[in-house]
Design an enzyme around this catalytic site. Structure first.
Site, PDB file in Angstrom:
ATOM      1  N   LYS A  10       5.539  53.456  19.036  1.00 26.72           N
ATOM      2  CA  LYS A  10       5.160  52.089  18.658  1.00 26.72           C
ATOM      3  C   LYS A  10       3.649  51.886  18.656  1.00 26.72           C
ATOM      4  O   LYS A  10       2.960  52.326  19.566  1.00 26.72           O
ATOM      5  CB  LYS A  10       5.807  51.100  19.635  1.00 26.72           C
ATOM      6  CG  LYS A  10       5.693  49.655  19.217  1.00 26.72           C
ATOM      7  CD  LYS A  10       6.864  48.866  19.753  1.00 26.72           C
ATOM      8  CE  LYS A  10       6.849  47.434  19.293  1.00 26.72           C
ATOM      9  NZ  LYS A  10       6.898  47.235  17.866  1.00 26.72           N
ATOM     10  N   GLY A  34       0.368  54.623  25.500  1.00 32.53           N
ATOM     11  CA  GLY A  34       0.491  56.049  25.201  1.00 32.53           C
ATOM     12  C   GLY A  34       0.219  56.351  23.738  1.00 32.53           C
ATOM     13  O   GLY A  34      -0.449  57.341  23.405  1.00 32.53           O
ATOM     14  N   CYS A  35       0.714  55.507  22.860  1.00 32.27           N
ATOM     15  CA  CYS A  35       0.544  55.732  21.423  1.00 32.27           C
ATOM     16  C   CYS A  35      -0.908  55.518  21.002  1.00 32.27           C
ATOM     17  O   CYS A  35      -1.409  56.208  20.113  1.00 32.27           O
ATOM     18  CB  CYS A  35       1.484  54.824  20.637  1.00 32.27           C
ATOM     19  SG  CYS A  35       3.229  55.166  21.006  1.00 32.27           S
ATOM     20  N   THR A  36      -1.583  54.582  21.649  1.00 30.49           N
ATOM     21  CA  THR A  36      -3.003  54.367  21.370  1.00 30.49           C
ATOM     22  C   THR A  36      -3.806  55.586  21.817  1.00 30.49           C
ATOM     23  O   THR A  36      -4.640  56.104  21.059  1.00 30.49           O
ATOM     24  CB  THR A  36      -3.504  53.089  22.080  1.00 30.49           C
ATOM     25  OG1 THR A  36      -2.755  51.967  21.591  1.00 30.49           O
ATOM     26  CG2 THR A  36      -4.988  52.866  21.839  1.00 30.49           C
ATOM     27  N   GLY A  93      -3.176  58.516  19.417  1.00 32.02           N
ATOM     28  CA  GLY A  93      -3.881  58.300  18.154  1.00 32.02           C
ATOM     29  C   GLY A  93      -5.376  58.527  18.287  1.00 32.02           C
ATOM     30  O   GLY A  93      -6.008  59.152  17.430  1.00 32.02           O
TER      31      GLY A  93
END
Length: 147
Positions: free
Chosen positions: A30, A35-37, A40
């Protein structure tokens, strides 16, 4: 087996995987989550090194193109995020898994990364990815092959 797909992109167009091989594809749960930030940002920081080896990097989640555009702008990502709202590509790569969150089960994206060669075949895959140092690990794997 060749993995070919087209998906709407954060740049407003349609991303055709066949036009961007070889390719590093990372699936994440998401936009705008910690974590996804981090993941990325790690891929973005190493993007010039991936490009120097000839690789395109893309991230895929079920978020909308608009959400992806906002995420890219906010974080300064220099690569495209692809929207797989109907999970077609997620299912192609078998990354939709039963997950537990706060004791409840739901289907979601298992954080995974795949490297596709010039023929669109998977040559490396990482599943159940831990974010810390992952982008660097992928890069080191590709560097070792380039020697």
């Amino acid at each position: 087996m060749s993995y070919h797909f087209t998906l709407p992109s954060s740049n407003g167009g349609v991303f055709d995987s066949a036009a961007h091989l070889p390719l590093v594809v990372y699936f994440y749960p998401k936009d705008n989550t910690p974590g996804c930030t981090t993941e990325g940002l790690d891929f973005n920081a190493r993007l010039p090194e991936f490009q120097a080896l000839g690789y395109t990097v893309v991230g895929i989640s079920r978020d909308s193109v608009k959400t992806h555009q906002n995420f890219c702008t906010k974080q300064g990502f220099q690569f495209e995020l692809l929207s797989d709202a109907d999970e077609t590509v997620c299912k192609l790569f078998d990354v939709i898994k039963l997950k537990k969150l706060y004791g409840k089960e739901h289907l979601g994206i298992e954080r995974s990364t795949f490297v596709l060669n010039a023929q669109g075949e998977i040559v490396h895959e990482w599943r159940k990815v831990k974010v810390a140092d992952h982008a660097q690990e992928v890069l080191e794997t590709l560097r070792a092959e380039a020697v």
